[in-house]
Design a protein around this motif. Structure first.
Motif, PDB file in Angstrom:
ATOM      1  N   ALA A 182       0.833  -1.209   0.000  1.00 26.47           N
ATOM      2  CA  ALA A 182       0.000   0.000   0.000  1.00 26.47           C
ATOM      3  C   ALA A 182       0.869   1.260   0.000  1.00 26.47           C
ATOM      4  CB  ALA A 182      -0.929   0.005   1.199  1.00 26.47           C
ATOM      5  N   LEU A 183       1.941   1.241   0.772  1.00 25.82           N
ATOM      6  CA  LEU A 183       2.847   2.395   0.827  1.00 25.82           C
ATOM      7  C   LEU A 183       3.519   2.616  -0.523  1.00 25.82           C
ATOM      8  CD1 LEU A 183       4.398   4.616   2.295  1.00 25.82           C
ATOM      9  CD2 LEU A 183       6.006   2.869   3.075  1.00 25.82           C
ATOM     10  N   ASN A 184       4.024   1.562  -1.127  1.00 24.72           N
ATOM     11  CA  ASN A 184       4.694   1.716  -2.422  1.00 24.72           C
ATOM     12  C   ASN A 184       3.726   2.157  -3.514  1.00 24.72           C
ATOM     13  OD1 ASN A 184       7.162   1.072  -1.374  1.00 24.72           O
ATOM     14  ND2 ASN A 184       7.070  -1.070  -1.958  1.00 24.72           N
ATOM     15  N   GLU A 185       2.509   1.640  -3.490  1.00 26.21           N
ATOM     16  CA  GLU A 185       1.514   2.054  -4.482  1.00 26.21           C
ATOM     17  C   GLU A 185       1.180   3.537  -4.318  1.00 26.21           C
ATOM     18  OE1 GLU A 185      -0.714   1.835  -7.756  1.00 26.21           O
ATOM     19  OE2 GLU A 185       0.531   0.207  -6.971  1.00 26.21           O
ATOM     20  N   CYS A 186       1.012   3.966  -3.098  1.00 26.64           N
ATOM     21  CA  CYS A 186       0.733   5.378  -2.834  1.00 26.64           C
ATOM     22  C   CYS A 186       1.899   6.250  -3.295  1.00 26.64           C
ATOM     23  CB  CYS A 186       0.470   5.591  -1.344  1.00 26.64           C
ATOM     24  SG  CYS A 186       0.093   7.288  -0.900  1.00 26.64           S
ATOM     25  N   ARG A 187       3.108   5.808  -3.024  1.00 26.68           N
ATOM     26  CA  ARG A 187       4.289   6.568  -3.454  1.00 26.68           C
ATOM     27  C   ARG A 187       4.342   6.682  -4.978  1.00 26.68           C
ATOM     28  NH1 ARG A 187       8.901   4.023   0.566  1.00 26.68           N
ATOM     29  NH2 ARG A 187       8.572   5.478   2.273  1.00 26.68           N
ATOM     30  N   LYS A 188       4.069   5.593  -5.671  1.00 24.13           N
ATOM     31  CA  LYS A 188       4.096   5.631  -7.135  1.00 24.13           C
ATOM     32  C   LYS A 188       3.030   6.576  -7.676  1.00 24.13           C
ATOM     33  CE  LYS A 188       5.832   0.951  -7.615  1.00 24.13           C
ATOM     34  NZ  LYS A 188       5.447  -0.440  -7.943  1.00 24.13           N
ATOM     35  N   GLN A 189       1.841   6.545  -7.092  1.00 24.85           N
ATOM     36  CA  GLN A 189       0.743   7.401  -7.568  1.00 24.85           C
ATOM     37  C   GLN A 189       1.026   8.875  -7.315  1.00 24.85           C
ATOM     38  OE1 GLN A 189      -2.728   5.924  -5.597  1.00 24.85           O
ATOM     39  NE2 GLN A 189      -2.934   4.149  -6.967  1.00 24.85           N
ATOM     40  N   ASN A 190       1.816   9.164  -6.271  1.00 23.11           N
ATOM     41  CA  ASN A 190       2.078  10.555  -5.895  1.00 23.11           C
ATOM     42  C   ASN A 190       3.501  10.994  -6.220  1.00 23.11           C
ATOM     43  OD1 ASN A 190      -0.475  11.427  -4.565  1.00 23.11           O
ATOM     44  ND2 ASN A 190      -0.037   9.585  -3.370  1.00 23.11           N
ATOM     45  N   PHE A 191       4.180  10.260  -7.104  1.00 29.34           N
ATOM     46  CA  PHE A 191       5.515  10.613  -7.579  1.00 29.34           C
ATOM     47  C   PHE A 191       6.523  10.778  -6.444  1.00 29.34           C
ATOM     48  CE2 PHE A 191       2.420  12.288 -10.624  1.00 29.34           C
ATOM     49  CZ  PHE A 191       2.763  11.527 -11.732  1.00 29.34           C
ATOM     50  N   TYR A 192       6.394   9.967  -5.402  1.00 32.20           N
ATOM     51  CA  TYR A 192       7.316   9.938  -4.262  1.00 32.20           C
ATOM     52  C   TYR A 192       7.445  11.282  -3.554  1.00 32.20           C
ATOM     53  CZ  TYR A 192       8.695   5.226  -5.507  1.00 32.20           C
ATOM     54  OH  TYR A 192       8.696   3.884  -5.758  1.00 32.20           O
ATOM     55  N   LEU A 193       6.405  12.081  -3.589  1.00 30.49           N
ATOM     56  CA  LEU A 193       6.434  13.354  -2.870  1.00 30.49           C
ATOM     57  C   LEU A 193       6.478  13.069  -1.370  1.00 30.49           C
ATOM     58  CD1 LEU A 193       3.798  15.339  -4.935  1.00 30.49           C
ATOM     59  CD2 LEU A 193       6.281  15.619  -4.968  1.00 30.49           C
ATOM     60  N   PRO A 194       7.419  13.684  -0.643  1.00 31.22           N
ATOM     61  CA  PRO A 194       7.598  13.329   0.771  1.00 31.22           C
ATOM     62  C   PRO A 194       6.425  13.686   1.675  1.00 31.22           C
ATOM     63  CG  PRO A 194       9.121  15.075   0.131  1.00 31.22           C
ATOM     64  CD  PRO A 194       8.407  14.638  -1.109  1.00 31.22           C
ATOM     65  N   TRP A 195       5.606  14.660   1.294  1.00 31.93           N
ATOM     66  CA  TRP A 195       4.477  15.038   2.139  1.00 31.93           C
ATOM     67  C   TRP A 195       3.210  14.246   1.817  1.00 31.93           C
ATOM     68  CZ3 TRP A 195       6.914  18.250  -1.329  1.00 31.93           C
ATOM     69  CH2 TRP A 195       6.224  18.534  -2.482  1.00 31.93           C
ATOM     70  N   LYS A 196       3.284  13.374   0.845  1.00 35.64           N
ATOM     71  CA  LYS A 196       2.157  12.512   0.517  1.00 35.64           C
ATOM     72  C   LYS A 196       2.351  11.158   1.196  1.00 35.64           C
ATOM     73  CE  LYS A 196       0.166  15.251  -2.501  1.00 35.64           C
ATOM     74  NZ  LYS A 196      -1.207  15.637  -2.500  1.00 35.64           N
ATOM     75  N   CYS A 197       1.322  10.400   1.287  1.00 33.61           N
ATOM     76  CA  CYS A 197       1.355   9.031   1.835  1.00 33.61           C
ATOM     77  C   CYS A 197       1.840   9.000   3.282  1.00 33.61           C
ATOM     78  CB  CYS A 197       2.233   8.116   0.983  1.00 33.61           C
ATOM     79  SG  CYS A 197       1.836   8.151  -0.755  1.00 33.61           S
TER      80      CYS A 197
END
Length: 86
Positions: free
Chosen positions: A27-42
């Motif tokens: 779930a964390l990796n999917e969220c990171r991919k969807q949000n372009f690894y933005l540090p304030w997301k996920c």
């Protein structure tokens, strides 16, 4: 662990990361991919994974302390028995 090895393989989680908390990584990796690894997301997923890692560390350290205490008590009993035998 709440996730099977097949699910981890499908999520492309490396073997080195497959531990007590690996069920949170897809779930964390999917969220990171969807949000372009933005540090304030996920943040929710990241904090949940980090807390799981910390709790696992605490659990392992408590187990280690108990095991060392048991070993020390056994050594002390052995030394006492040896001293009494002399």
């Amino acid at each position: 662990m709440h996730i099977t090895q097949e699910e981890l393989a499908d999520a492309r989680i490396p073997l080195a990361w497959r531990d007590y908390c690996s069920h949170l990584l897809p779930a964390l990796n999917e969220c990171r991919k969807q949000n372009f690894y933005l540090p304030w997301k996920c943040e929710f997923e990241r904090v949940a994974w980090m807390k799981c890692q910390y709790d696992d560390y605490q659990r392992r350290m408590r187990k280690l302390v108990k095991r060392r205490a048991k070993e020390d008590a056994a050594k002390a009993d052995a030394h006492t028995a040896e001293a009494l035998a002399l």
